[in-house]
Every structure is written in C-alpha cells, then in structure tokens.
Design an enzyme around this catalytic site. Sequence first.
Site, PDB file in Angstrom:
ATOM      1  N   LYS A 114      -1.011  -8.166   0.871  1.00 29.78           N
ATOM      2  CA  LYS A 114      -1.862  -7.370  -0.387  1.00 29.78           C
ATOM      3  C   LYS A 114      -3.263  -7.813  -0.274  1.00 29.78           C
ATOM      4  O   LYS A 114      -4.147  -6.769  -0.855  1.00 29.78           O
ATOM      5  CB  LYS A 114      -1.140  -7.942  -1.929  1.00 29.78           C
ATOM      6  CG  LYS A 114       0.171  -7.323  -2.025  1.00 29.78           C
ATOM      7  CD  LYS A 114       0.597  -7.471  -3.447  1.00 29.78           C
ATOM      8  CE  LYS A 114       1.880  -6.759  -3.895  1.00 29.78           C
ATOM      9  NZ  LYS A 114       2.263  -7.021  -5.093  1.00 29.78           N
ATOM     10  N   LYS A 198       9.131   1.131   4.132  1.00 31.45           N
ATOM     11  CA  LYS A 198       9.643   1.354   2.804  1.00 31.45           C
ATOM     12  C   LYS A 198       9.349   2.283   1.830  1.00 31.45           C
ATOM     13  O   LYS A 198       8.165   2.696   1.854  1.00 31.45           O
ATOM     14  CB  LYS A 198       9.250  -0.298   2.172  1.00 31.45           C
ATOM     15  CG  LYS A 198      10.513  -0.916   1.338  1.00 31.45           C
ATOM     16  CD  LYS A 198      10.074  -2.251   1.087  1.00 31.45           C
ATOM     17  CE  LYS A 198       9.281  -2.195  -0.176  1.00 31.45           C
ATOM     18  NZ  LYS A 198       9.148  -3.549  -1.055  1.00 31.45           N
ATOM     19  N   LYS A 201       5.658   2.811  -4.010  1.00 31.76           N
ATOM     20  CA  LYS A 201       4.676   3.673  -4.946  1.00 31.76           C
ATOM     21  C   LYS A 201       3.201   3.890  -4.351  1.00 31.76           C
ATOM     22  O   LYS A 201       2.431   4.617  -5.022  1.00 31.76           O
ATOM     23  CB  LYS A 201       4.774   3.260  -6.365  1.00 31.76           C
ATOM     24  CG  LYS A 201       4.193   1.796  -6.460  1.00 31.76           C
ATOM     25  CD  LYS A 201       4.343   1.191  -7.958  1.00 31.76           C
ATOM     26  CE  LYS A 201       4.981  -0.031  -8.179  1.00 31.76           C
ATOM     27  NZ  LYS A 201       5.686  -0.184  -9.038  1.00 31.76           N
TER      28      LYS A 201
END
Length: 333
Positions: A114, A198, A201
């Site tokens: 991240k 994956k 969003k």
Amino acid sequence: MSKKIFSGVQPTGNLHLGNYIGAIKNFVDLQNDPNNFCIYCVVDLHAITVKQNPEELKKNIRETTAAFIASGLDYKKSIIFNQSLVPAHSEGSWILSCIARMGWLNRMTQFKEKAGKDKEKASVGLYIYPILMAADILLYDATHVPVGGDQKQHLELSRDIANKFNLDFNSPDFLIAPEPLIQKNFARIMSLKDGNKKMSKSDPSELSRINLNDSTDEIFNKIKKAKTDTQPLPENENDLATRPEAENLLGIYSSLNDQSIKNTINEFSGKNFSEFKEKLASLVVDKISPISSEIKKLLKDEKFIDEVLNNGAQKADKIASAKIKNLKKIIGL
Ligand code: AMP
Ligand code: TRP
C-alpha cells in the site's frame, strides 16, 4: 464449541462481488449458526490511514452498513457498529503499540504494497494499521476472525501481540489469540479481465469487477465481456490449474449456488463459455439484485442506519470498555 466472531470491513467505496463472496456472505453464514456470537465492524478508523474526503467517508460508512444489512446481517442477532463510535479501539491501539515490536511491523507485506515506492510519505497510521486491527479483535475476546487470505499476516500479528502481553504481564489467557477463518474455496475472487489479479475496487477497469450496486444490464454485459480461453469448459478439476479465468468463473458460480466446483464442472463440462456465461449472469443477478435494491432502499433512511450503528456501538462499548479497564489495571494504570 461456541465461537466469538469479530470481523471488519473498511468503508472505502463500492463493495464488489469479491467482498461479498470472500467476506460478507461468510459473515451471514456464521451469524446464522446459533452457536456463534458475532460482532461486525465498519472500520472507519482504518479507512483514514489514507486520505479520505469527509463527505464521501460519511456516505461510505452508511453504504457499507446498508450492504451488511441487505446481505442478511441482522442487528438483532449480531452487533453491527462503526469503530470510531467506540473510543476503546483507539485507546487499546495505543497500549498495544507499546507491546508490538518494530521488527514485527516491518514484515507486514500489505504496508509495503500500500505504501508503494515512497514509503517515507505514507502515514504513520498506515504503518501501525495492524495494531489497531489487533485492538479491534482482542478487546472483544474474539476467538475466530473471518477474513480473506490477504489478512492472514495481520491475524498472526494479533496473536503475537496477545501472547507477548500475556507473557510480559504474567496474565495467562487474558488476551485471547484469535484463529483466522479463511475460506478454503473461493477465498480470492479474481478480476473478470485477468484471472491472475484479485478483483479489487482500485482496479481502473469497471469491467474487471461486479459491484453490489450494478444493474442487471451491467452484470450481463460484464460477464459477457469477461476474459476466457478458447477451449470448452473443462471435464475435471485438474484442468483448471492452467485456466485461471475458467476457474474464477466456475468458482463464482459454485460459491453463489452453494455447491462444490466439482458439481459445477459436472453441470457444464464440454459446453461452451457463451452458454455458461448466460447461466452465470442470471445467477449473479438473482443473488445480487435483491441486495442491490435493498441497499438503495436502506440508504433512503439515513436515520435508521445511524440508529443501527449507534445501538450497536452502545453494546460494543460495554464489552470493550470493560476489557480496557482490566487491561489498564494489569499494566498498572
Ligand atoms: P477490503 O475491501 O480490502 O477492505 O476487503 C474487505 C473484505 O473483503 C476482506 O475480508 C477481504 O479479504 C475481502 N476481499 C476483498 N477483495 C476480495 C476478493 N477479490 N476476493 C475475496 N475476498 C476479497
Ligand atoms: N484490515 C481488514 C481489511 O482490510 C479490515 C479489518 C480491520 C479487520 N479490523 C479488523 C478484519 C478486525 C478483521 C478483524 O480487510
């Protein structure tokens, strides 16, 4: 054995089929087992580890709550609340940050992903995010935590924190090391455009995912355009190893129909994708549309959603503040 379940979902916008199959559907099944006591949290303090627009955040907290309820979570059976309404989460997180070691956090792969290349610019909150997650879980003596495979390392950190605390303060079993509940099948729903990525969003392509609020036409269109290979559907499970897109679509069908992948293969083996995709799209619409229209209906009544969260927070606060009180006593505060 009776289980105490805790899990959380971040209110960061559009929930998709991966969230539903990988997390929320599982939450509902666990809730409906009378042996379980379940607590489900909209983890808004985790969401602010990256910059959020205040208006959007407020909207997303309500939307995630509405998705919980529309999917079958029942605020009369489970505790449903948002994290920031219960101060013990922040307080517990501070205390546990004095137990967790830098070396443990430095190993967390999600932070590395991240924070990306420029980790000097990541918030300190993003770095200590797993400690807040440990506080969430440990304050409720949760025994089991349903999460996707990506959260397994964070759960191990929660276990390490619990064990070190108990050892350091000679208080065996005070904090309970939680077990992860990771679905064996369908743990990861993949992008409709790339069977090795994956469903997420944050994927820039809308065609890569099915959102819980997609219309029937959007669902049919996305499944029609989903990537496949040129062969007909496989005859047996072993053939899936080299066919990630086929595996993903068959997995989605199996999960939504509550059947094994083997049974789905038996149903469709040798058929071509266009026929299977029609059936799959109808099934997704059957399962998702009622949820999507219920979400829309619930969102019209903000007062009701806020009431669910406030009532849930009152119940959660009773449990968590009692635990914090004992925690502080043990460490001499
Ligand atoms: P997130 O949206 O990343 O906060 O995830 C919320 C929950 O959904 C977590 O338990 C995740 O592990 C799960 N989840 C997210 N994306 C997927 C996916 N593509 N497949 C399965 N589970 C997922
Ligand atoms: N980190 C989890 C995720 O991104 C969300 C989360 C926060 C959570 N606190 C939790 C999950 C406690 C389980 C238990 O998906």
